[in-house]
Design an enzyme around this catalytic site. Structure first.
Site, PDB file in Angstrom:
ATOM      1  N   ASP A 306      -5.038  -2.739  -0.700  1.00 38.54           N
ATOM      2  CA  ASP A 306      -3.600  -2.354  -1.297  1.00 38.54           C
ATOM      3  C   ASP A 306      -2.616  -3.531  -0.450  1.00 38.54           C
ATOM      4  O   ASP A 306      -3.090  -4.804   0.301  1.00 38.54           O
ATOM      5  CB  ASP A 306      -3.485  -0.916  -0.705  1.00 38.54           C
ATOM      6  CG  ASP A 306      -1.972  -0.027  -1.702  1.00 38.54           C
ATOM      7  OD1 ASP A 306      -1.471  -0.826  -1.810  1.00 38.54           O
ATOM      8  OD2 ASP A 306      -1.041   1.065  -0.153  1.00 38.54           O
ATOM      9  N   GLU A 309       0.935  -7.694  -3.152  1.00 30.53           N
ATOM     10  CA  GLU A 309       1.566  -8.567  -3.634  1.00 30.53           C
ATOM     11  C   GLU A 309       2.051  -9.579  -2.922  1.00 30.53           C
ATOM     12  O   GLU A 309       2.360 -10.091  -3.399  1.00 30.53           O
ATOM     13  CB  GLU A 309       2.987  -7.315  -4.212  1.00 30.53           C
ATOM     14  CG  GLU A 309       2.970  -6.658  -4.797  1.00 30.53           C
ATOM     15  CD  GLU A 309       1.801  -5.876  -3.927  1.00 30.53           C
ATOM     16  OE1 GLU A 309       2.075  -5.132  -3.374  1.00 30.53           O
ATOM     17  OE2 GLU A 309       0.574  -4.780  -5.185  1.00 30.53           O
ATOM     18  N   ASP A 419       1.439   2.684  -8.165  1.00 29.73           N
ATOM     19  CA  ASP A 419       2.236   3.667  -7.734  1.00 29.73           C
ATOM     20  C   ASP A 419       3.072   4.993  -8.986  1.00 29.73           C
ATOM     21  O   ASP A 419       3.955   4.645  -8.838  1.00 29.73           O
ATOM     22  CB  ASP A 419       3.398   3.317  -6.847  1.00 29.73           C
ATOM     23  CG  ASP A 419       2.228   3.554  -5.254  1.00 29.73           C
ATOM     24  OD1 ASP A 419       1.307   3.463  -5.318  1.00 29.73           O
ATOM     25  OD2 ASP A 419       3.328   3.212  -4.279  1.00 29.73           O
TER      26      ASP A 419
HETATM   27  O1  MIG Z   1       3.803   2.596   0.761  1.00 28.51           O
HETATM   28  O2  MIG Z   1      -1.465   3.494   1.495  1.00 28.51           O
HETATM   29  O3  MIG Z   1       0.077   2.557  -3.769  1.00 28.51           O
HETATM   30  O4  MIG Z   1      -1.738   4.681  -2.973  1.00 28.51           O
HETATM   31  O5  MIG Z   1      -1.357   5.817  -1.258  1.00 28.51           O
HETATM   32  C1  MIG Z   1       2.668   2.938   0.126  1.00 28.51           C
HETATM   33  C2  MIG Z   1      -0.383   4.486   1.112  1.00 28.51           C
HETATM   34  C3  MIG Z   1       1.304   2.296   0.580  1.00 28.51           C
HETATM   35  C4  MIG Z   1       0.804   2.331  -1.415  1.00 28.51           C
HETATM   36  C5  MIG Z   1      -0.445   2.410  -2.682  1.00 28.51           C
HETATM   37  C6  MIG Z   1      -0.795   3.840  -2.514  1.00 28.51           C
HETATM   38  C7  MIG Z   1      -1.242   4.569  -1.208  1.00 28.51           C
HETATM   39  C8  MIG Z   1      -0.153   4.126  -0.432  1.00 28.51           C
HETATM   40  N1  MIG Z   1       0.640   2.563  -0.267  1.00 28.51           N
END
Ligand code: MIG
Length: 706
Positions: A306, A309, A419
């Protein structure tokens, strides 16, 4: 050769393509005009522009402007230009058909009739890229050539086709055990439970929160015994903290992205201040990838990556500027413009262009500004994990998917679509995104079912599940602070409907897995727009129905309070209205427009002429599926056939060994139907319970032993 390559300026190698095609002289380029940093293609009225993978809006991308620039943006509204992926392939389909791929590591703008209705204008912001032009007679031929160019897509283990439950966060061991118990007690099948950032010790990658997960190893083992895999999250940023092994090791070895002065760049994400591993640097990539072993040694077999980007909440320099501004304006009587300036300074702290312009990578010994390779960061984080996992066990399939991506990463992992929100529009967007994702190499993919942000209602979850049970990645995930949306979070009626759908998903695993593998191995799409197979003008414009695999057409209901929907049949098809595995109704429907009714607890799928749908039994998890007996629904006109692909589901032998194929043929001998099966390799299937529906609606049952 139907693929031509033209190199403009001196692009770095993105490692997106796997074929070495000689670059041609740009003056030989036809159909595409070059104007400064832009490529221009005239669009005819009837042209459809497919592609661009993960993006908002329809299957046909005409009428908007998109930017390939991996973005952490949770508002997937129609006015957005970028989501998390950079998928620069488009396919123009009209009298002439043309594929265009821009192989480029940084921002590309696709103005598809936004400025000028009849014109496609692609602008490569930094002007350095490889352009691939792909010719072919059909849409499928062009996408297939493109997919061959970029290489075979990632294949997950078969258990990754089971149902997956997630939430940010199941915060401790008790909650995870309780959740698993709920599924087992209610006999709702499940294969994976996700661990979001709270399993870590203060959000530090490759650590465990000892207070909330004191017996992590045992938890992993116990869950696995019960058929459930735990899937932890890994974030891109690594916390700056003395004594934290990853931090110190990375600093010592120089594996983090650097600022202008060559010092590790400081940004802030969940852990507070972090450094970003330089995934573009091979040594750093291998280093980070090797860290996954910490969790694999505890029995973990899958990960989601995660914030790659990379998402930046704020940088040190950005925050300093903001405080300076506040200081400057403090005590002053602000006019409205100064006030907005102040407000924008604060709101613009996250994911700011300034920050993306102020850190650097080491690309093959060269110092490269982040923005110049921005779209390759998430890609290389996925590659890092895949390489690390491959070192641990080179023939084992791990589950791996990412949020940010670019073409090329599809060889190393899947993606989820980020998201989204619990909105009916986002269910619709999920449907429309699938073919464009497939075109760009993303086969193992799916959305947060039920929606991530916002509050999911029971009917939205039900309708969304009626669609998601067909997507390879089937995961229900929701954000902190939102209403719970597990299958049993609502009333009993909803629980029953959702359980029925999950049971059905497990019955569909033989078909879904078979279609996924065949499409992946042959570089075909699993989800196709109708226009790829039917050339009539209506088929070419339908956006809310998709062909799925060899046998099916899907027409999901995606509007609230609908009790049915209109559907267009490009040819005679068999409608199967489904309540659950044991309650299905059949109706042969002629080509044309129809309306079908479907209450909330039912939906319909369509079987194409002379095609079949094999259905197994449900089980508590994919590993426990027992498919000695398969039901087969066949729509027989003349001669129906299906080839059911299977393999061991866990190893990478599919790359070299022949698969297990069961081909089934049902044909007329006089007025009787005759079934023939051929097994290549082996099969667990001993018997087929065939329900053959004939064109005139007559139903014939045939039992066939293998
Ligand atoms: O700033 O880890 O897209 O699936 O639950 C949010 C917390 C960070 C973004 C991910 C989401 C995840 C969440 N993350």
């Amino acid at each position: 050769m139907n693929i031509k390559r033209f190199t403009v300026a001196n692009p770095i190698n993105c490692h997106a393509v796997v074929k070495d095609i000689k670059s041609e002289d740009i003056t030989k380029l036809t159909k595409v005009e070059i104007e400064d940093k832009s490529l221009i293609v005239k669009l005819e009225d009837e042209d459809i522009v497919y592609g661009l993978g993960e993006n908002v809006r329809g299957i046909n991308k005409r009428g908007w402007i998109f930017e390939s620039y991996c973005s952490d943006d949770p508002n997937h509204a129609q006015d957005k230009r970028s989501l998390y992926g950079a998928h620069n392939f488009i396919l123009i389909s009209g009298k002439e058909k043309l594929g265009i791929y821009i192989d480029c590591p940084s921002k590309v703008v696709f103005d598809i009739g936004y400025t000028n209705l009849g014109e496609l204008k692609i602008t490569v912001v930094d002007g350095e890229y490889n352009l691939y032009i792909i010719n072919g007679d059909t849409e499928s031929e062009i996408t297939k050539s493109f997919r061959k160019l970029i290489g075979q897509s990632y294949v997950p283990p078969k258990w990754a086709f089971g149902y997956q439950q997630s939430r940010w966060s199941y915060k401790d061991e008790d909650e995870v055990r309780e959740l698993a118990k709920n599924f087992r007690d209610k006999e709702i099948p499940i294969d994976c439970i996700y661990l979001d950032i709270d399993y870590m010790e203060r959000f530090k990658n490759f650590t465990l929160n000892k207070e909330s997960f004191p017996n992590f190893d045992k938890l992993v083992v116990d869950m696995k015994k019960d058929g459930i895999k735990l899937i932890p999250i890994i974030d891109a940023g690594c916390k700056i903290e003395k004594g934290y092994e990853i931090y110190e090791d990375g600093i010592e070895k120089g594996h983090y992205c650097k600022d202008e002065d060559g010092k590790p760049f400081v940004a802030a994400v969940w852990p507070g201040q972090v450094h970003f591993p330089d995934f573009l640097d091979k040594d750093a990539r291998l280093w980070f990838g090797s860290k996954y072993k910490f969790l694999v040694d505890k029995g973990i077999e899958g990960f989601w990556n995660d914030m790659n980007e990379p998402a930046i909440f704020y940088s040190e320099q950005g925050l300093k500027k903001a405080f300076d501004k506040i200081e400057e304006y403090k005590g002053k009587n602000l006019d409205i413009y100064s006030f907005f300036e102040l407000k924008d300074t604060i709101l613009g702290l996250s994911n700011s262009n300034n920050d993306y312009n102020s850190f650097y990578h080491n690309v093959d010994g060269k110092k490269v500004k982040h923005n110049d390779i921005h779209n390759l960061y998430g890609y290389n984080m996925t590659k890092s994990a895949a390489e690390g996992l491959e070192k641990i066990d080179e023939n084992k399939r791990f589950l791996l998917f990412s949020r940010a991506s670019a073409i090329g990463a599809h060889r190393y992992g899947g993606i989820w679509t980020g998201d989204n929100t619990s909105l009916w529009e986002h269910l619709e967007m999920n449907v429309k995104m699938m073919p464009n994702l497939n075109m760009c190499g993303y086969m193992y993919t799916g959305a947060d079912t039920g929606g991530f942000g916002g509050n999911c209602t029971p009917d939205l979850l039900t309708r969304w599940m009626q669609w998601s049970i067909f997507t390879p990645l089937l995961r229900n995930h929701s954000a902190m602070g939102t209403r719970n949306q597990e299958p049993f979070a609502y009333d009993l009626g909803t629980e029953k409907s959702v359980k029925n759908l999950i049971d059905l998903r497990y019955a569909l695993v033989p078909y879904i897995y078979s279609e996924f593998m065949k499409a992946t191995l042959n570089d075909d799409m699993m989800f196709e727009p109708l226009g790829f197979k039917y050339s009539d003008s209506t088929s070419r414009t339908v956006e809310d129905q998709l062909l799925m695999g060899d046998s099916l057409m899907l027409a999901p209901i995606y509007k609230q309070n609908s009790k049915g929907r209109y559907v267009y049949l490009p040819e005679e098809m068999l409608m199967v209205k489904i309540k659950n595995i044991d309650e299905m109704e059949f109706e042969v429907m002629p080509k044309g427009h129809h309306y079908f009714e479907a209450n909330l607890d039912e939906f319909a799928i369509f079987i194409k002429k002379d095609k079949m749908l094999p259905l197994g039994k449900t089980a508590k998890s994919v590993e426990s599926l027992n498919n000695e007996k398969l039901k087969v629904i066949a729509f027989v006109n003349e001669k129906a056939n299906y080839n059911l692909y299977d393999d061991d589901g866990v190893s990478k032998n599919y790359k070299t060994l022949k698969a297990d194929n069961l081909s089934i043929e049902i044909k007329y001998v006089g007025n009787d139907l005759k079934v023939e099966t051929v097994v290549e390799g082996k099969t667990t299937i001993k018997e087929l319970e065939i329900t053959a529906i004939l064109s005139n609606g007559e139903v014939r049952k045939i039992n066939h032993k293998i």
